[in-house]
Design an enzyme around this catalytic site. Structure first.
Site, short mmCIF file in Angstrom:
data_model
loop_
_atom_site.label_atom_id
_atom_site.label_comp_id
_atom_site.label_asym_id
_atom_site.label_seq_id
_atom_site.Cartn_x
_atom_site.Cartn_y
_atom_site.Cartn_z
N ASP A 1 34.90 -22.90 25.97
CA ASP A 1 35.07 -21.94 24.87
C ASP A 1 35.77 -20.69 25.36
OD1 ASP A 1 34.94 -21.03 22.27
OD2 ASP A 1 32.90 -20.28 22.42
N LYS B 1 21.02 -11.27 25.80
CA LYS B 1 21.45 -12.29 24.85
C LYS B 1 20.22 -13.04 24.36
CE LYS B 1 24.84 -16.03 24.33
NZ LYS B 1 25.94 -16.78 25.01
N VAL C 1 23.42 -10.24 20.85
CA VAL C 1 23.54 -9.56 22.13
C VAL C 1 23.22 -8.08 21.92
CG1 VAL C 1 25.00 -9.01 24.10
CG2 VAL C 1 25.27 -11.19 22.91
N GLY D 1 26.91 -7.43 19.76
CA GLY D 1 27.65 -8.66 19.52
C GLY D 1 26.78 -9.74 18.94
N GLY E 1 26.80 -14.21 18.44
CA GLY E 1 27.41 -15.51 18.58
C GLY E 1 26.95 -16.45 17.49
N SER E 2 27.29 -17.72 17.62
CA SER E 2 26.93 -18.69 16.59
C SER E 2 25.42 -18.89 16.50
CB SER E 2 27.62 -20.03 16.88
OG SER E 2 27.24 -20.52 18.15
#
Length: 793
Positions: free
Chosen positions: A617, A512, A497, A490, A492-493
């Site tokens: 979020d 992460k 991950v 994964g 994120g911004s």
């Protein structure tokens, strides 16, 4: 026996077979009872003299007997609100005396040429005056034969079906129509080619379709129109001034379109209008003072346009007004004091404009005003204390920085007592405080930057409990095979991950890693650590450790280690990739469980956590599923620690001192008040949860292409409550519920009530006004109640 009239009672069971031996019966009225069962297939032969048949409002199922076409004297067949299935019999075309045929709100189908034959057959019924098939399951394109119906037909109601395509031009042949509804379908194209022929129309409902193009100027020739609903379509262009010719128009709804230009003063000059709804368009210019001519007006909605200028003082001449919604425009100047003369007013929303000056004290004299929203303007001065201003839950004044005073529960600053002696020092303070504050801010930034440069690799972490094992950069490097792309699960911004096997804890983990060169990454890391260091809840993603050090190149390195969730995130289950050969879906029980899991997690964060936390979020990709499909809330990178006021504490609402402008969030899930600069709050999480729950139930993302031109997932669901929820519920859930609970049983009704209850909870979370949303504690309680009511596990 010639007549049997037993309507409006509480009769139950099936209609006795012996009743169909009454061969001389002319009128049978069993309307509005609780009768079930089916009708005999030979009913038409058994009751050959029948003229009037009234069976509406029961629970009769099965097919509509085709033999009724043999009862040649029949003039009225009214059987709405039952459970009839199958097709409309084409044999009805033999009824030469048929005057009224009402089969609305059943489950009748038409999806091919054969099942649509009844429409052509009804053209033989030259006396037909009324045909209603509203609320059935008619599908596809409306056949051109609709234009061959009786030239004298006055009422044609085809709303709330699954019709699509363009309306056949032949429908313009029905020149005597007075009531015509195509609402809640999927019709496309323009209306110009057929609408102008219907000059006797009194009621026209085109709500909830995909009609486009402009509203024809010639619609002004339909001078008998009293009700005109064209909302929730894709009409563009200007509002034709010819609507001013409709002197009998009482209800006008053109909301949720793409209309532009000014509001024609001509349409406001008619004194007969009671409801005028033009919200969610792109209308601009000023509101004409002619609005004061609408002496009978009870509802005026102009929300979400681009209207400018002052609110006309003439609006106070509309003495019958009960609702005024003019929020999200660009109105300026003062709120007219004369609005205090509207003694019938119950709702006034002028929020998100550019209004200035003081709040008229006269608004406090309106005895039945129960909802007042003046938030996000430039109002100033003392807040009144009478009437609606006594009830802090009934008013919203956020975003007006110069307001003061009011009742104690508002927690507003006291109004300054300005005298000749104190006036100068007061303004000196207003000047000096920002200057001194700016100087202090510069010093803080200087020392913060200096400290960061001198000791960046050793930035402090929140104090985690001793049970969190220490892990090194080397440990994480080995666990993820040097942060291999094959282990990337994964992004994120400002983080990646990775999946890995961490030896110090001998567990499969998710690592992460924060991209510290990205702006805000360091803050995100600290926010997530701060939020999670003291949280302990079964539905919050378990944190195993943190790592803040330097890598082998001497660069700062920060990472958080979580327990790995083998079933991935909720997004991949709700919206599986199209190229999957065997996509997996969540069933109704699984979705209810996930909804409860996340509601419980938010309830804990908002109410029971050591320091109340706002997630900020909430979305499917931040909800992870373990091996047992238990949901865990993750990604606290933009979360905020709450503070509370005394008034908020009693209501269970908390807010962060951080302005929402600094919160990114995700489009589609962000609470609408954040757009106006409101502080983040627990009610913002509640809104996001409401959108999430709607997505779980409908299977549609809030950013689905279908949601445009003012239509969003919330209005999409609201428009179908409570009667048409299966138009919005995910098709997979419908199939599953039908398999688990066969149709027309108590279990199926329980499933329907379950869906309805879940949708209502979601909508009550996603209300526009934050003060009207329920708390996550209430949500959790309601959802657990819904789960208990399910007829299967």
């Amino acid at each position: 026996m010639r007549q049997l009239l037993l309507g409006g009672n509480r009769l139950s069971g099936e209609i006795p077979v012996a009743l169909f031996n009454l061969t001389l019966l002319r009128e049978l009225d069993l309307d509005s009872n609780e009768l079930g069962g089916t009708l005999p297939s030979d009913m038409g032969e058994a009751l050959p003299n029948l003229e009037t048949l009234e069976l509406g409002g029961n629970m009769i199922e099965g097919h509509v007997p085709a033999s009724l076409g043999n009862a040649s004297r029949l003039s009225t067949i009214n059987m709405p609100v039952n459970n009839f299935t199958g097709h409309v019999p084409s044999s009805f075309g033999k009824l030469q005396k048929l005057y009224s045929l009402n089969l609305e709100r059943n489950q009748l189908r038409a999806n091919d040429d054969q099942s649509w034959e009844f429409l052509a057959a009804l053209s033989n019924c030259s006396l037909l005056d009324m045909l209603s098939l509203y609320g059935n399951q008619l599908e596809g394109v409306l056949p051109d034969t609709v234009g061959n119906l009786s030239a004298g037909i006055q009422s044609l109601l085809l709303g709330t079906n699954n019709l699509s395509g363009m309306v056949p031009l032949s429908i313009g042949n029905l020149k005597n129509l007075t009531k015509f509804s195509l609402a809640y379908n999927g019709f496309t194209g323009t209306v110009e080619g057929w609408i102008t022929n219907m000059k006797k129309l009194q009621g026209l409902n085109l709500h909830g379709n995909n009609f486009n193009g402009s509203i024809p100027f010639s619609i002004g020739n339909l001078t008998q129109l009293s009700v005109l609903y064209m909302d929730n379509n894709k009409f563009d262009g200007v509002i034709p001034s010819s609507l001013g010719n409709l002197r009998q128009l009482s209800d006008l709804d053109l909301s949720y379109n793409n209309l532009q230009g000014n509001i024609p003063k001509e349409i406001l000059a008619s004194g007969s209008m009671t409801n005028c709804i033009l919200s969610y368009n792109n209308l601009e210019g000023v509101l004409p003072p002619e609005v004061g001519s609408l002496q009978q007006l009870t509802e005026l909605q102009l929300s979400s346009n681009k209207l400018t200028g002052a609110i006309p003082k003439t609006l106070a001449q509309c003495k019958q007004l009960e609702t005024i919604k003019m929020d999200q425009n660009f109105f300026t100047e003062d709120i007219p004091i004369s609005l205090g003369d509207l003694q019938s007013l119950t709702t006034l929303n002028l929020s998100h404009n550019k209004l200035s000056g003081a709040i008229p004290t006269a608004l406090g004299d309106l005895k039945i005003l129960t909802q007042l929203d003046l938030s996000y303007n430039h109002l100033e001065g003392e807040i009144p204390t009478k009437g609606v201003f006594k009830n802090t839950t009934a008013i919203s004044l956020n975003g007006n920085k110069e307001l003061c005073g009011g009742v104690t529960d508002l927690q507003m600053p006291l109004c300054p007592i300005v005298s000749h002696k104190k006036g100068v020092p007061y303004y000196m303070v207003r000047v000096l405080v920002p200057v001194v504050g700016l100087a202090l801010l510069v010093l803080l930034i200087y020392f913060a930057v200096f400290r960061n440069l001198s000791g960046r690799p050793h930035s402090s972490l929140p104090s985690f409990h001793s049970q969190f094992p220490k892990v090194s950069y080397k440990d994480l490097l080995q666990a993820t095979s040097n942060f291999s792309e094959s282990n990337l699960v994964g992004r994120g911004s400002c983080s990646f991950v990775y999946r890995g096997q961490l030896l110090p804890v001998n567990a499969e983990v998710a690592v992460k890693v924060f991209e510290l060169e990205m702006q805000g990454a360091d803050i995100s890391f600290m926010s997530e650590c701060e939020a999670l260091r003291s949280t302990r809840h079964r539905n919050i993603l378990p944190i195993l450790s943190v790592c803040s050090t330097i890598d082998y190149k001497g660069n700062p390195f920060k990472a958080i280690v979580y327990e790995f969730m083998p079933n991935g995130d909720l997004k991949t289950w709700l919206h599986p990739a199209s190229d999957l050969e065997d996509p997996h879906y969540l069933g109704i029980i699984q979705r209810v469980n996930v909804a409860i899991n996340i509601a419980d997690a938010l309830d804990y964060l908002h109410h029971d956590c050591e320091r109340h936390i706002i997630h900020c979020d909430l979305k499917p990709s931040n909800i992870l599923l373990d091996a047992d499909m238990v949901a865990h809330l993750g990604d606290f990178s933009i979360s905020r620690v709450c503070v509370q006021t005394s008034s908020q504490s009693s209501a269970g609402n908390y807010s962060s001192p951080v302005n929402s402008a600094s919160v990114n969030g995700t489009i589609g899930y962000i609470a609408p008040e954040y757009a106006g600069g409101s502080h983040v709050s627990t009610s913002g999480d509640v809104y996001s949860y409401g959108v999430l729950l709607l997505e779980m139930l409908t299977g549609k993302s809030p950013t689905d292409p279908m949601f445009n031109n003012g239509l969003n997932i919330i209005y999409y669901v609201e428009n179908n409550l409570p009667d048409n929820i299966f138009r919005v519920v995910d098709a997979y859930l419908q199939e599953e519920s039908e398999a688990l609970a066969p149709a027309y049983t108590e279990e199926q009704n329980a499933v329907y009530q379950c869906f309805l209850s879940l949708l209502k909870v979601a909508v009550s979370c996603a209300l526009q006004d934050p003060s009207e949303r329920i708390s996550m504690r209430e949500v959790s309680k309601k959802l657990n109640g819904v789960k208990m009511s399910l007829p299967f596990e």
